[in-house]
Design a protein around this motif. Sequence first.
Motif, PDB file in Angstrom:
ATOM      1  N   THR A  44       0.835  -1.200   0.000  1.00 62.42           N
ATOM      2  CA  THR A  44       0.000   0.000   0.000  1.00 62.42           C
ATOM      3  C   THR A  44       0.870   1.250   0.000  1.00 62.42           C
ATOM      4  O   THR A  44       0.591   2.216  -0.714  1.00 62.42           O
ATOM      5  CB  THR A  44      -0.923   0.014   1.237  1.00 62.42           C
ATOM      6  N   MET A  45       1.949   1.211   0.772  1.00 59.35           N
ATOM      7  CA  MET A  45       2.860   2.364   0.787  1.00 59.35           C
ATOM      8  C   MET A  45       3.470   2.584  -0.593  1.00 59.35           C
ATOM      9  O   MET A  45       3.680   3.714  -1.015  1.00 59.35           O
ATOM     10  CB  MET A  45       3.973   2.152   1.811  1.00 59.35           C
ATOM     11  N   LYS A  46       3.726   1.482  -1.283  1.00 62.08           N
ATOM     12  CA  LYS A  46       4.317   1.586  -2.616  1.00 62.08           C
ATOM     13  C   LYS A  46       3.324   2.221  -3.599  1.00 62.08           C
ATOM     14  O   LYS A  46       3.653   3.178  -4.274  1.00 62.08           O
ATOM     15  CB  LYS A  46       4.723   0.188  -3.097  1.00 62.08           C
ATOM     16  N   VAL A  47       2.106   1.707  -3.639  1.00 60.85           N
ATOM     17  CA  VAL A  47       1.170   2.187  -4.658  1.00 60.85           C
ATOM     18  C   VAL A  47       0.611   3.576  -4.330  1.00 60.85           C
ATOM     19  O   VAL A  47       0.134   4.259  -5.215  1.00 60.85           O
ATOM     20  CB  VAL A  47       0.007   1.199  -4.930  1.00 60.85           C
ATOM     21  N   THR A  48       0.675   3.987  -3.062  1.00 59.84           N
ATOM     22  CA  THR A  48       0.233   5.343  -2.749  1.00 59.84           C
ATOM     23  C   THR A  48       1.424   6.312  -2.686  1.00 59.84           C
ATOM     24  O   THR A  48       1.304   7.407  -2.161  1.00 59.84           O
ATOM     25  CB  THR A  48      -0.519   5.404  -1.409  1.00 59.84           C
ATOM     26  N   GLN A 107       3.991   6.404  -0.928  1.00 60.18           N
ATOM     27  CA  GLN A 107       4.601   6.745   0.361  1.00 60.18           C
ATOM     28  C   GLN A 107       6.076   6.376   0.397  1.00 60.18           C
ATOM     29  O   GLN A 107       6.874   7.013   1.083  1.00 60.18           O
ATOM     30  CB  GLN A 107       3.870   6.034   1.505  1.00 60.18           C
ATOM     31  N   ILE A 108       6.446   5.331  -0.373  1.00 53.92           N
ATOM     32  CA  ILE A 108       7.857   4.942  -0.396  1.00 53.92           C
ATOM     33  C   ILE A 108       8.675   5.986  -1.162  1.00 53.92           C
ATOM     34  O   ILE A 108       9.775   6.353  -0.747  1.00 53.92           O
ATOM     35  CB  ILE A 108       8.012   3.523  -0.986  1.00 53.92           C
ATOM     36  N   ASP A 109       8.095   6.508  -2.264  1.00 59.23           N
ATOM     37  CA  ASP A 109       8.761   7.606  -2.966  1.00 59.23           C
ATOM     38  C   ASP A 109       8.878   8.822  -2.063  1.00 59.23           C
ATOM     39  O   ASP A 109       9.880   9.536  -2.086  1.00 59.23           O
ATOM     40  CB  ASP A 109       7.974   7.990  -4.229  1.00 59.23           C
ATOM     41  N   ALA A 110       7.828   9.041  -1.253  1.00 57.10           N
ATOM     42  CA  ALA A 110       7.859  10.193  -0.341  1.00 57.10           C
ATOM     43  C   ALA A 110       9.000  10.050   0.660  1.00 57.10           C
ATOM     44  O   ALA A 110       9.670  11.024   0.985  1.00 57.10           O
ATOM     45  CB  ALA A 110       6.522  10.327   0.390  1.00 57.10           C
ATOM     46  N   LEU A 111       9.232   8.826   1.127  1.00 58.02           N
ATOM     47  CA  LEU A 111      10.369   8.600   2.034  1.00 58.02           C
ATOM     48  C   LEU A 111      11.670   9.025   1.363  1.00 58.02           C
ATOM     49  O   LEU A 111      12.496   9.701   1.960  1.00 58.02           O
ATOM     50  CB  LEU A 111      10.481   7.109   2.382  1.00 58.02           C
ATOM     51  N   VAL A 112      11.825   8.624   0.089  1.00 60.75           N
ATOM     52  CA  VAL A 112      13.056   8.956  -0.635  1.00 60.75           C
ATOM     53  C   VAL A 112      13.206  10.470  -0.738  1.00 60.75           C
ATOM     54  O   VAL A 112      14.289  11.010  -0.493  1.00 60.75           O
ATOM     55  CB  VAL A 112      13.051   8.311  -2.038  1.00 60.75           C
ATOM     56  N   THR A 113      12.108  11.163  -1.060  1.00 65.20           N
ATOM     57  CA  THR A 113      12.223  12.616  -1.203  1.00 65.20           C
ATOM     58  C   THR A 113      12.481  13.284   0.145  1.00 65.20           C
ATOM     59  O   THR A 113      12.940  14.412   0.187  1.00 65.20           O
ATOM     60  CB  THR A 113      10.957  13.249  -1.810  1.00 65.20           C
ATOM     61  N   LEU A 114      12.196  12.594   1.236  1.00 62.77           N
ATOM     62  CA  LEU A 114      12.513  13.151   2.552  1.00 62.77           C
ATOM     63  C   LEU A 114      13.864  12.631   3.044  1.00 62.77           C
ATOM     64  O   LEU A 114      14.118  12.544   4.246  1.00 62.77           O
ATOM     65  CB  LEU A 114      11.405  12.811   3.554  1.00 62.77           C
TER      66      LEU A 114
END
Lengths: 254, 263
Positions: free
Chosen positions: B126-130, B132-139
């Motif tokens: 779910t984190m992947k498709v929403t 959220q994992i990309d958001a972690l990278v950008t943070l």
Amino acid sequence: MSENKIEIKNLHKAFGKKVVLDGIDLEIKKGESLVVIGGSGTGKSVLIKCIQGILVPDSGSIKVDGQEIVNANEEIRDAMHGKMGMLFQGGALFDSLTVWENVAFGLIENKRMPRKEAKMEAVRLLRQVGLTPDVADLSPSELSGGMQKRVSLARAIATRPEIIFFDEPTTGLDPIMSDVINDLIIESAKGLGATALTITHDMASARKIADKIAMLYKGKIIWQGTVKEMDNTENPYVRQFINGCSQGPIKVEI
Amino acid sequence: MAKNIVENFLRKLGKPLVVFIQRLGELSLFIAKAVYNCVTPPFYIKLLGRQFLDIGFYSLPVVALTTIFAGMVIALQTYSGFSSYGAESAIASVVLISVTRELAPVFCGLMVAGRIGAAMAAEIGTMKVTEQIDALVTLSTNPFKYLFTPRLLAGIFVLPLLVMIGDIIGIFGGFLVSVYQLGFNPANYITNTINELQAIDINIGLTKGAVFGFIIALMGCYNGYKSRGGAQGVGEATTNAVVASSILILIFNYIITGMFFTK
């Protein structure tokens, strides 16, 4: 002439046989707000993800502050990420954390700010995007779509990035909420003096937040200019897109 | 004509093979990256603690229930099979060996795979498709360290503990049946168990636990991370995580038993 913040040269990216980016050349000046428009599936998101280093391009060059980031080592990429913030299309808030922990994520994890201080800063940022402090302890799923966008915006600007990416910031919002978000984007980007790169197909939003507009079609930038130039251009692709006609050189692939 | 048939056959054979090798390569890279990130700082101690709690503490009821009934049923079966040749001493040692060497590790593995492997794949998917994992990278946060390292480490260290607890509860199950249902002497049962207990019984359980824990966390994280395209993709990832880890657990159970007992 001010310096270029982001410089993209001849960028290519394909997924299997599907060519998504087919030689992108793009320059964004420091403090400028560039909006990339284009239909769904033209590779707008892929372009942003390449600049952020989430996707690795097949060939070409991306320079941020003159520093090459394609195939750069982890140290350089980490330093780059520290300069960037992003507002995701769906918000992409961490649903295992509360609203304020989301906003303060970068401050706590990377700037090593103490939690108490970070919470105060988060509440201040939430106010800045028009939310009251009482949402701070809620979970993101308890918020409406517009509120989630605001929280996501607060998170994107929390670490005071030099570059902010906006991925379809107004998609899924009503026109009034869209305009509110547009105002917030302008305010926060200008407030930080940040360089902004927005991708959208919402023309009202593009007109409002852009210093410059570039149109992406079939993996290439086919036109660039100011909003005024866009309205006067003879380019049939741009004309079709901004007027939203089904007839014209752009064929919708079904 | 014949050439065409051969060519078509090879083509049909080739594609799944290429895909299989590709997957294997992806998985190997994922493992290498995950292990590298497990041993290099920064570490997220708090997240690790939460995973210990999730995987370990909250799995205790299911582990206890499955192992106690496993121990009980083994005691009952041994009695029915051995009643003609001195079942009393046989029950204790059969329960001991079967529970500590095979049943407790496998049941712990399978139950935790169903409980935790599925939850991991669903959460990370779910984190992947929403995004959220990309958001972690950008943070500026490495998703491997933030999401996968705590899960893998917790899996490796918690499962052996669960297996140990399962051992004890399983043997206790056998004790209950042989004392209260079959009417044997409790002191004899305990003496028999202690006399029969060897270091290898504990070691094999710990080894299996660590390996199964790694498999469960790896399959949960990997399948979640690779999921694509919304709810359906996440559902698929969850199924794949549970099926793959269950099968791998049974295969590795055999391999580890082989390594310990064929010398």
